[in-house]
Design an enzyme around this catalytic site. Structure first.
Site, short mmCIF file in Angstrom:
data_model
loop_
_atom_site.label_atom_id
_atom_site.label_comp_id
_atom_site.label_asym_id
_atom_site.label_seq_id
_atom_site.Cartn_x
_atom_site.Cartn_y
_atom_site.Cartn_z
N HIS A 26 -87.02 -6.82 -36.61
CA HIS A 26 -86.05 -6.31 -35.65
C HIS A 26 -86.61 -6.27 -34.23
CE1 HIS A 26 -88.13 -2.47 -36.71
NE2 HIS A 26 -87.91 -2.17 -35.44
N ARG A 30 -83.22 0.44 -26.06
CA ARG A 30 -82.89 1.84 -25.83
C ARG A 30 -81.47 1.90 -25.26
NH1 ARG A 30 -88.36 1.71 -25.00
NH2 ARG A 30 -89.49 3.37 -26.07
N GLU A 92 -82.28 -2.90 -33.49
CA GLU A 92 -82.47 -1.46 -33.53
C GLU A 92 -82.06 -0.88 -32.18
OE1 GLU A 92 -86.14 1.66 -33.13
OE2 GLU A 92 -86.50 -0.10 -34.38
N ASN A 96 -82.41 8.33 -27.20
CA ASN A 96 -83.13 9.55 -26.88
C ASN A 96 -82.08 10.60 -26.53
OD1 ASN A 96 -85.97 8.68 -27.05
ND2 ASN A 96 -85.31 7.24 -25.50
N HIS A 119 -83.59 -10.96 -22.60
CA HIS A 119 -82.31 -10.91 -23.29
C HIS A 119 -82.50 -11.05 -24.80
CE1 HIS A 119 -83.01 -15.25 -22.67
NE2 HIS A 119 -82.43 -15.38 -23.85
N GLU A 165 -77.52 -13.60 -24.44
CA GLU A 165 -77.23 -15.03 -24.32
C GLU A 165 -76.29 -15.41 -25.46
OE1 GLU A 165 -79.65 -19.29 -23.99
OE2 GLU A 165 -80.73 -17.46 -24.54
#
Length: 177
Positions: A26, A30, A92, A96, A119, A165
């Site tokens: 993966h 964030r 993933e 936070n 990207h 992309e």
């Protein structure tokens, strides 16, 4: 002789035996607001949420998404967690806690100065249909397929400003030649 690797400076022609079985599982991004990000990645990009993991003591959550075309993940949570970490091409999303409540909070998208991360990429079966879908959903384009020097390649933005992309593989046979 079958193809194994392009030869460039720094490239090892033989795969180290110790790395056999290694899989790129993966990549992580964030996100400011998981609800907004999940809406985009499941509703616009068609991904499925495989697993959510919460870490209250560190105040963050992880969301693991993938494209599931005809395959299913195990129902059992423990088995699904192990299955998720054995897959390829997982995204993933890390949240936070509290960032969604801060109107001024932004993550660096990697493309503003100073540049770093660039990207992620999705391959699609029909680039024109994908562009029409993104237009219908109000997705922001960085570059449309007919713009710039690199034709048949699009770039869109997710809700956090990360670039994605979009390519149709069979249109790229002459890319870089």
């Amino acid at each position: 002789m079958p193809f194994t690797t392009e030869i460039q400076p720094g490239v090892h022609q033989e795969t180290p035996k110790a790395t056999r079985g290694f899989v790129l599982n993966h990549s992580m991004l964030r996100v400011k607001d998981p609800q907004v990000a999940l809406d985009f990645y499941t509703g616009v990009m068609g991904m499925r949420l495989l697993r959510k993991l919460d870490f209250p003591e560190m105040r963050f959550s992880l969301y693991f998404l993938a494209k599931l075309e005809g395959e299913t993940a195990p129902e059992d949570v423990g088995e699904r967690t192990a299955w998720t970490f054995s897959q390829r091409s997982i995204l993933e999303l890390t949240h936070n806690w509290g960032t969604e409540s801060d109107p001024d909070f932004r993550y660096h998208d990697g493309n503003a100065q100073p540049q770093g991360f660039g990207h992620i990429c999705f391959a699609v079966p029909d680039l024109d249909a994908a562009v029409a879908w993104f237009d219908e959903k109000g997705v922001t384009f960085v570059k449309r397929p007919d713009q710039g020097k690199m034709k048949d390649v699009a770039f869109i933005k997710d809700p956090d400003g990360y670039w994605i992309e979009i390519v149709q593989p069979d249109k790229l046979t002459a890319l870089g030649l």
